[in-house]
Write an enzyme that holds these catalytic residues in place. Sequence first.
Site, PDB file in Angstrom:
ATOM      1  N   LYS A  90       0.849  -1.203   0.000  1.00  0.00           N
ATOM      2  CA  LYS A  90       0.000   0.000   0.000  1.00  0.00           C
ATOM      3  C   LYS A  90       0.884   1.253   0.000  1.00  0.00           C
ATOM      4  O   LYS A  90       0.574   2.246  -0.673  1.00  0.00           O
ATOM      5  CB  LYS A  90      -0.928  -0.009   1.227  1.00  0.00           C
ATOM      6  CG  LYS A  90      -1.710   1.290   1.436  1.00  0.00           C
ATOM      7  CD  LYS A  90      -2.757   1.489   0.380  1.00  0.00           C
ATOM      8  CE  LYS A  90      -3.461   2.815   0.280  1.00  0.00           C
ATOM      9  NZ  LYS A  90      -3.651   3.697   1.377  1.00  0.00           N
ATOM     10  N   HIS A  96       2.113   1.724  -3.444  1.00  0.00           N
ATOM     11  CA  HIS A  96       0.959   2.226  -4.208  1.00  0.00           C
ATOM     12  C   HIS A  96       0.856   3.744  -4.045  1.00  0.00           C
ATOM     13  O   HIS A  96       0.699   4.484  -5.004  1.00  0.00           O
ATOM     14  CB  HIS A  96      -0.322   1.540  -3.719  1.00  0.00           C
ATOM     15  CG  HIS A  96      -1.588   2.268  -4.065  1.00  0.00           C
ATOM     16  ND1 HIS A  96      -2.010   3.396  -3.380  1.00  0.00           N
ATOM     17  CD2 HIS A  96      -2.512   2.066  -5.027  1.00  0.00           C
ATOM     18  CE1 HIS A  96      -3.127   3.850  -3.907  1.00  0.00           C
ATOM     19  NE2 HIS A  96      -3.456   3.056  -4.910  1.00  0.00           N
TER      20      HIS A  96
HETATM   21  P1  NBP Z   1      -9.426   9.058  10.629  1.00  0.00           P
HETATM   22  O1  NBP Z   1      -8.050   8.734  10.170  1.00  0.00           O
HETATM   23  O2  NBP Z   1      -9.857  10.476  10.684  1.00  0.00           O
HETATM   24  O3  NBP Z   1      -9.613   8.404  12.083  1.00  0.00           O
HETATM   25  C1  NBP Z   1     -10.819   8.577  12.796  1.00  0.00           C
HETATM   26  C2  NBP Z   1     -11.063   7.392  13.703  1.00  0.00           C
HETATM   27  O4  NBP Z   1      -9.932   7.169  14.558  1.00  0.00           O
HETATM   28  C3  NBP Z   1     -12.250   7.642  14.609  1.00  0.00           C
HETATM   29  O5  NBP Z   1     -12.909   6.429  14.806  1.00  0.00           O
HETATM   30  C4  NBP Z   1     -11.566   8.130  15.874  1.00  0.00           C
HETATM   31  O6  NBP Z   1     -12.356   7.939  17.009  1.00  0.00           O
HETATM   32  C5  NBP Z   1     -10.377   7.223  15.912  1.00  0.00           C
HETATM   33  N1  NBP Z   1      -9.300   7.685  16.801  1.00  0.00           N
HETATM   34  C6  NBP Z   1      -8.519   8.780  16.725  1.00  0.00           C
HETATM   35 BR1  NBP Z   1      -8.674  10.101  15.469  1.00  0.00          BR
HETATM   36  N2  NBP Z   1      -7.609   8.863  17.706  1.00  0.00           N
HETATM   37  C7  NBP Z   1      -7.830   7.767  18.450  1.00  0.00           C
HETATM   38  C8  NBP Z   1      -7.212   7.269  19.605  1.00  0.00           C
HETATM   39  N3  NBP Z   1      -6.172   7.880  20.167  1.00  0.00           N
HETATM   40  N4  NBP Z   1      -7.669   6.105  20.126  1.00  0.00           N
HETATM   41  C9  NBP Z   1      -8.686   5.461  19.543  1.00  0.00           C
HETATM   42  N5  NBP Z   1      -9.323   5.888  18.411  1.00  0.00           N
HETATM   43  C10 NBP Z   1      -8.898   7.019  17.880  1.00  0.00           C
HETATM   44  O7  NBP Z   1     -10.529   8.239   9.807  1.00  0.00           O
HETATM   45  P2  NBP Z   1     -10.623   7.818   8.271  1.00  0.00           P
HETATM   46  O8  NBP Z   1     -10.335   8.957   7.365  1.00  0.00           O
HETATM   47  O9  NBP Z   1     -11.900   7.069   8.136  1.00  0.00           O
HETATM   48  O10 NBP Z   1      -9.406   6.794   8.105  1.00  0.00           O
HETATM   49  C11 NBP Z   1      -9.302   5.593   8.841  1.00  0.00           C
HETATM   50  C12 NBP Z   1      -7.965   4.931   8.479  1.00  0.00           C
HETATM   51  O11 NBP Z   1      -7.991   4.606   7.083  1.00  0.00           O
HETATM   52  C13 NBP Z   1      -6.754   5.836   8.683  1.00  0.00           C
HETATM   53  O12 NBP Z   1      -5.653   5.077   9.049  1.00  0.00           O
HETATM   54  C14 NBP Z   1      -6.528   6.421   7.306  1.00  0.00           C
HETATM   55  O13 NBP Z   1      -5.193   6.816   7.101  1.00  0.00           O
HETATM   56  C15 NBP Z   1      -6.902   5.236   6.415  1.00  0.00           C
HETATM   57  N6  NBP Z   1      -7.346   5.585   5.061  1.00  0.00           N
HETATM   58  C16 NBP Z   1      -8.098   6.689   4.843  1.00  0.00           C
HETATM   59  C17 NBP Z   1      -8.516   6.989   3.554  1.00  0.00           C
HETATM   60  C18 NBP Z   1      -9.383   8.189   3.291  1.00  0.00           C
HETATM   61  O14 NBP Z   1      -9.609   8.481   2.108  1.00  0.00           O
HETATM   62  N7  NBP Z   1      -9.867   8.885   4.310  1.00  0.00           N
HETATM   63  C19 NBP Z   1      -8.168   6.145   2.499  1.00  0.00           C
HETATM   64  C20 NBP Z   1      -7.431   4.988   2.770  1.00  0.00           C
HETATM   65  C21 NBP Z   1      -7.020   4.717   4.060  1.00  0.00           C
HETATM   66  P3  NBP Z   1     -13.266   9.147  17.572  1.00  0.00           P
HETATM   67  O15 NBP Z   1     -14.487   9.161  16.726  1.00  0.00           O
HETATM   68  O16 NBP Z   1     -13.538   8.750  18.974  1.00  0.00           O
HETATM   69  O17 NBP Z   1     -12.466  10.422  17.469  1.00  0.00           O
END
Ligand code: NBP
Length: 492
Positions: free
Chosen positions: A185, A188
Amino acid sequence: MAQPKGDMGLIGLAVMGQNLILNAADHGYTVVAFNRTVSKVDHFMENEAKGKSIIGAHSIQELVDNLKRPRRIVLLVKAGAAVDAFIEQLLPYLEKGDIIIDGGNSHYPDTNRRYEELKGKGIYFVGSGVSGGEEGARYGPSLMPGGAEEAWPHIKEIFQAISAKSDGEPCCDWVGPAGAGHYVKMVHNGIEYGDMQLITEAYDIMKRVGGFSDKEIGDVFAKWNTGVLDSFLVEITRDILRYDDKDGTPLVEKIMDSAGQKGTGKWTAINALDLGMPVTLIGEAVFARCLSSLKSERIRAASILPGPEVSKDAIKDKQQFVDDLEQALYASKIISYAQGFMLIREAGKTYNWKLNNPAIALMWRGGCIIRSVFLAEITKAYRENPELENLLFNKFFTDAITKAQSGWRKTIALASTQGIPTPAFSTALSFYDGYRSERLPANLLQAQRDYFGAHTFRVLPECASEDLPEGQDIHVNWTGRGGNISASTYQA
Ligand code: NBP
């Protein structure tokens, strides 16, 4: 207690997690949802999840209790400490053979570590790259799972069902051991940096040398999207260039020309340096973003540092110019993917991972940001020969780059004489010319190293003699003043 109904648990109800849950529910799976901020569970259940095969959990215990065995739990939370925190919280509730899948953008050394730690506890850990953003997660992402292979038979069906499809084949297969899924990834994402940089260089040349309007450039990308460059990134570029702000002028021209980055391109470039692989195009793509971010310095430099003015008659034949540019973009893209697969191949050797090369190309074929028609040819090349030494040695790509060469060279020469930067186009061509050079000037470099640091050199077999024996490290007293001791430990 009633039999648990949950096929899969998912922790992390942000954009990726919610959409992946809805995707899995659409495919008939029952998903148990949990989030650190528990109120988000209720909000999700009352809205998007309403009426679907989704169970809201308000604690880790409730999440685990609702899952069939072996339990399959996906983490889609912020990469880093949050992943470790949830693993810690889950462990007291799990049994041997249960599976934790980290679907976030974790750095592969972290995945290696978590895989080893959980192996010792009998828990199967999978690090899975997920690409395709919000829409991919909802309707079919590219999924790149790696880690504990024992987990694969238990997650294969769900993963392949919810993933994107390319000609009916799932864009998801087993990548390899330990952190291999997240490694792939990462590469990628590095390739994504390269593809984006190449597209911006084509846009810049059309705008500044060709004098094209954004609409005209959009039309060129639209045309290119029906040929060998057919891809998601070319498609969105077409749409961006056609998008006007409220005043009827292209919005893209109002955007600050200073690029951001989250670091995955940088991770790839650093890893390429660590493994000694010339992944020059991704490196240049990262540096190009760095250079763009020096906006205030560039404004000063623009008024101090001279360069050629773009000549009004730089282009004799507009169509030929566009065709040459298409070839330059295509050839550079071939080099970038060849370099990316060189890196993956070297990582396989260095980390002792058996990697599934044809599957990697297929996983990138659909669902993800770098999806393109072109990846079908790469899949074919690796299916013909999974151990292919270099993509450029596959006949399709040898022929393609041979055909593209003239336009590629003309485009770079034109940009250079007109003073337009083409870091990615140019590094791709330099790599190509270096890679196809039987003899490079590294002989002189070795002589310099031996001259100033007694670092020794080896001789070409055809030049070996009694004084210069083949296969031995030789030091010469170049000045007649130094001693005959060679440096054995110091590496310049
Ligand atoms: P985010 O990367 O914004 O993460 C939000 C989530 O992480 C929420 O559930 C939040 O809980 C939780 N969280 C955080 Br912030 N800090 C935390 C902590 N200290 N302990 C426990 N939970 C915690 O969400 P996303 O954009 O949906 O991405 C999720 C994953 O997928 C990430 O690793 C991201 O890099 C990856 N990703 C994202 C994309 C994209 O396009 N967005 C694409 C591919 C991969 P809360 O609600 O309680 O704050």
